[in-house]
Design an enzyme around this catalytic site. Structure first.
Site, short mmCIF file in Angstrom:
data_model
loop_
_atom_site.label_atom_id
_atom_site.label_comp_id
_atom_site.label_asym_id
_atom_site.label_seq_id
_atom_site.Cartn_x
_atom_site.Cartn_y
_atom_site.Cartn_z
N LEU C 84 -4.43 -7.17 9.11
CA LEU C 84 -4.66 -7.87 10.39
C LEU C 84 -4.74 -9.38 10.18
O LEU C 84 -5.35 -9.86 9.23
CB LEU C 84 -5.95 -7.37 11.04
CG LEU C 84 -6.00 -5.87 11.34
CD1 LEU C 84 -7.27 -5.53 12.09
CD2 LEU C 84 -4.77 -5.41 12.11
N GLY C 129 -5.16 -3.52 6.92
CA GLY C 129 -4.18 -3.01 7.88
C GLY C 129 -2.84 -2.68 7.25
O GLY C 129 -2.13 -1.79 7.74
N ASN C 153 -9.92 -2.61 2.21
CA ASN C 153 -10.92 -3.47 1.59
C ASN C 153 -11.79 -4.23 2.61
O ASN C 153 -12.42 -5.23 2.26
CB ASN C 153 -10.23 -4.46 0.66
CG ASN C 153 -9.29 -5.38 1.41
OD1 ASN C 153 -8.63 -4.95 2.35
ND2 ASN C 153 -9.23 -6.64 1.01
N GLU C 154 -11.82 -3.74 3.84
CA GLU C 154 -12.56 -4.45 4.89
C GLU C 154 -13.99 -4.81 4.47
O GLU C 154 -14.47 -5.91 4.76
CB GLU C 154 -12.61 -3.60 6.18
CG GLU C 154 -11.34 -3.65 7.02
CD GLU C 154 -10.23 -2.74 6.50
OE1 GLU C 154 -10.38 -2.15 5.41
OE2 GLU C 154 -9.19 -2.64 7.18
#
Lengths: 277, 277, 277
Positions: C84, C129, C153-154
């Site tokens: 994203l 994303g 990996n957010e």
């Protein structure tokens, strides 16, 4: 504020510890890591008193802003925990069974739902409830000694693991392995447990705490808030299932444990354990 | 009372057997173990008659207190079972389709929900419904011959495995493997099936029954009651899903099989099979 | 009509292509296979414009009877997609956040629910994303370069992967691996990703498109209708969950991204990325 990158336990900072009868807790405020040691000889069995101390200790750490993670291990040789204390399930009153089972549930709800990073350093055998404690942590490291075994072996005693033991197990090893292992009441030697994914890592026993600290440091490098929300997202379904069926689960336990056939087989099992000594 | 620790099949005890047209059953009352052999040439296809005999045989054993486990295998060379009999799905009446599909459901509900220990000794290829039978057992041992293959290959015939075939498959191999295998309609050679977890163990064909008896003895060493409750706990969600949607599932089957395009591709498939002979 | 058995891309048949600003699509009508290449330098980040083009491109192919499968890859070196676009999440209006998040959802609903065969040819790193896009395909092939990594990996950025990222991940790697990987925000180097099952296959980078075409041909050998119904059966539960909670999920995103603490950490992250250049 504790630095997650600082090697845990090194430059000695203010360190708080507390100890009850059954469990000793040392919190290193510089690293934010607590070490919780089970010290209830001979086998760290999960009595009502043990479970109560365990839940209280978890609650204290959970509410201590200086604590971000806990390593759970045993102070006794060869045994992590032998699981539920069978004497609590034999010849007692309904009231006692109710209180005992509620304490088992409480312990699991606190541990599986903990906001802290939880690492099990399994330094001995870990059957039944002992295995549940390990399964409920975020990460499991076990001493590579093949004499140490771990598993939900309830079926071997003629009893059935509660649905939330099963849910926790399935989340770790998947459906097929859980189905077979639960039906056979398998106790898996450490190497087999590792192969099945029941434990994440094996290390020589003398390296266990060092490795646990290193793993903890890796987990604590992440920002707490995002990690906690992620953990909740993963475990909520299974936690909510017990919360929704808690009273029913207590009734099931009482009706089961009150059966004469079950009482008989538990008594026989205890006799066998006594003779072993 | 049968001793679970006695080597199965050895000192010959009273042994009851019964045989229908399609399936032969021998029960060794000393071990509590029945062996069920599919003997419907050429390929043990699951006709209405076969399925009915299968369900009745399972029911007989289930109700026989002397029987605690059943080993399922084939009396024919190279084939375990070829799956649903396509002639039952071609050019028949709605009433016939209804009766046939109900028999398929009935067989699975009995087998997947059996209180007995069920071991599949897969001594030949096992596509589609044959694979479902193996997946529905507690444990799967397969002859290590790479010419034997197993899988839910429905998609290859242009048809879709019912949701409860899928549920059973996912419980054994997990979501990713099931998704790929079902979409590709894969028939996995024995070594690959073992690698994927679709079968639990490979042995040389001549050792298959010996190994199945040994595995059975291991499972029968557990007290029945706890093992049965554990099995129910693991399988209830998936069993209940079919029970709740049984009539809907029959309607789906009928509407699907009644399509001219499906009838055409089934006829083509049968022609192809005939030419192969 | 396209032959699924014809080697894709060989004897050159009428070939339609279209290209927007961010994505280039070439459809080989003879094989029925489209190749979709992300070409939005420097890192194929998923901006509102990119996501809109992606969804429109998927819709066009989905509605084109000549197209049966799509291979998704990057036209840029070393990166598949960086996930994203953080600039869309920084200092924008509620309306913008709403539109952006709806576009993220839309892209996933189209891709995960696509009737086409979808193969990800992951020819570079693929965080967050970018990883979701790969996870949403039917099959993932990755260049074996250990410098390329992939993962959700957010958590590393202090944010939480939405529940439907998590559901998609669990469907691919199972609960234990997803739980650990999401909490640690792990970016797995290609060989590790392969070991975990996050990608299905590794090949040398120069063989990636050739391998993707071969895999596609294998999947297209199956009749479309049965394969599509099977795919829907496998993915419907997870797709329906987002459809049922779509507005709630948008509200969650807005309330999260509007927090000053989150804005601050996203700004810091962007500064860091700028300095890297």
């Amino acid at each position: 504020p504790p630095s997650p990158l600082q090697p845990p336990g090194l430059p000695l900072a203010p360190c708080r510890s507390f100890s009850n009868n059954k469990i000793q807790v040392e919190l290193d405020e510089s690293s934010g890591v607590a070490v919780m040691k089970f010290k209830s000889p001979p086998v760290n069995s999960l009595s009502l008193e043990f479970l109560t101390e365990f839940s209280i200790s978890l609650e204290k750490l959970e509410n201590n802003r200086a604590c971000r993670g806990v390593i759970i291990t045993s102070a006794l040789p060869k045994i992590f925990s032998s699981g539920l204390d069978i004497t609590e399930m034999c010849g007692k009153s309904i009231e006692h069974y109710t209180e005992f089972w509620r304490a088992v549930q409480e312990m699991w709800l606190r541990l599986y739902g903990s906001n802290m990073v939880t690492v099990a350093a399994v330094n001995g055998s870990s059957p039944a409830g002992g295995c549940l404690i390990a399964l409920s942590c975020d990460y499991r490291i076990m001493a590579e000694n093949p004499k140490f075994s771990i598993g939900l072996n309830e079926a071997q005693l003629g009893i059935v693991a509660p649905f939330w033991f099963k849910d926790t197990f399935v989340n770790v090893v998947g459906h097929r392995i859980a189905e077979r292992s639960l039906q056979l009441g398998s106790l898996h030697p450490a190497p087999e447990a590792h192969k099945l994914g029941l434990v994440d890592e094996l290390v020589p026993e003398e390296k266990l705490m060092e490795k646990a600290a290193a793993v903890m440091a890796q987990w604590l490098a992440l920002p707490d808030h995002a990690r906690q929300l992620t953990k909740t997202m993963m475990r909520k379904v299974v936690l909510d299932r017990l919360v929704a069926h808690r009273e029913e689960d207590i009734k099931n336990f009482i009706s089961f444990v009150s059966k004469e056939s079950i009482q008989k087989s538990l008594r026989m099992y205890m006799e066998m354990l006594k003779k072993k000594k």
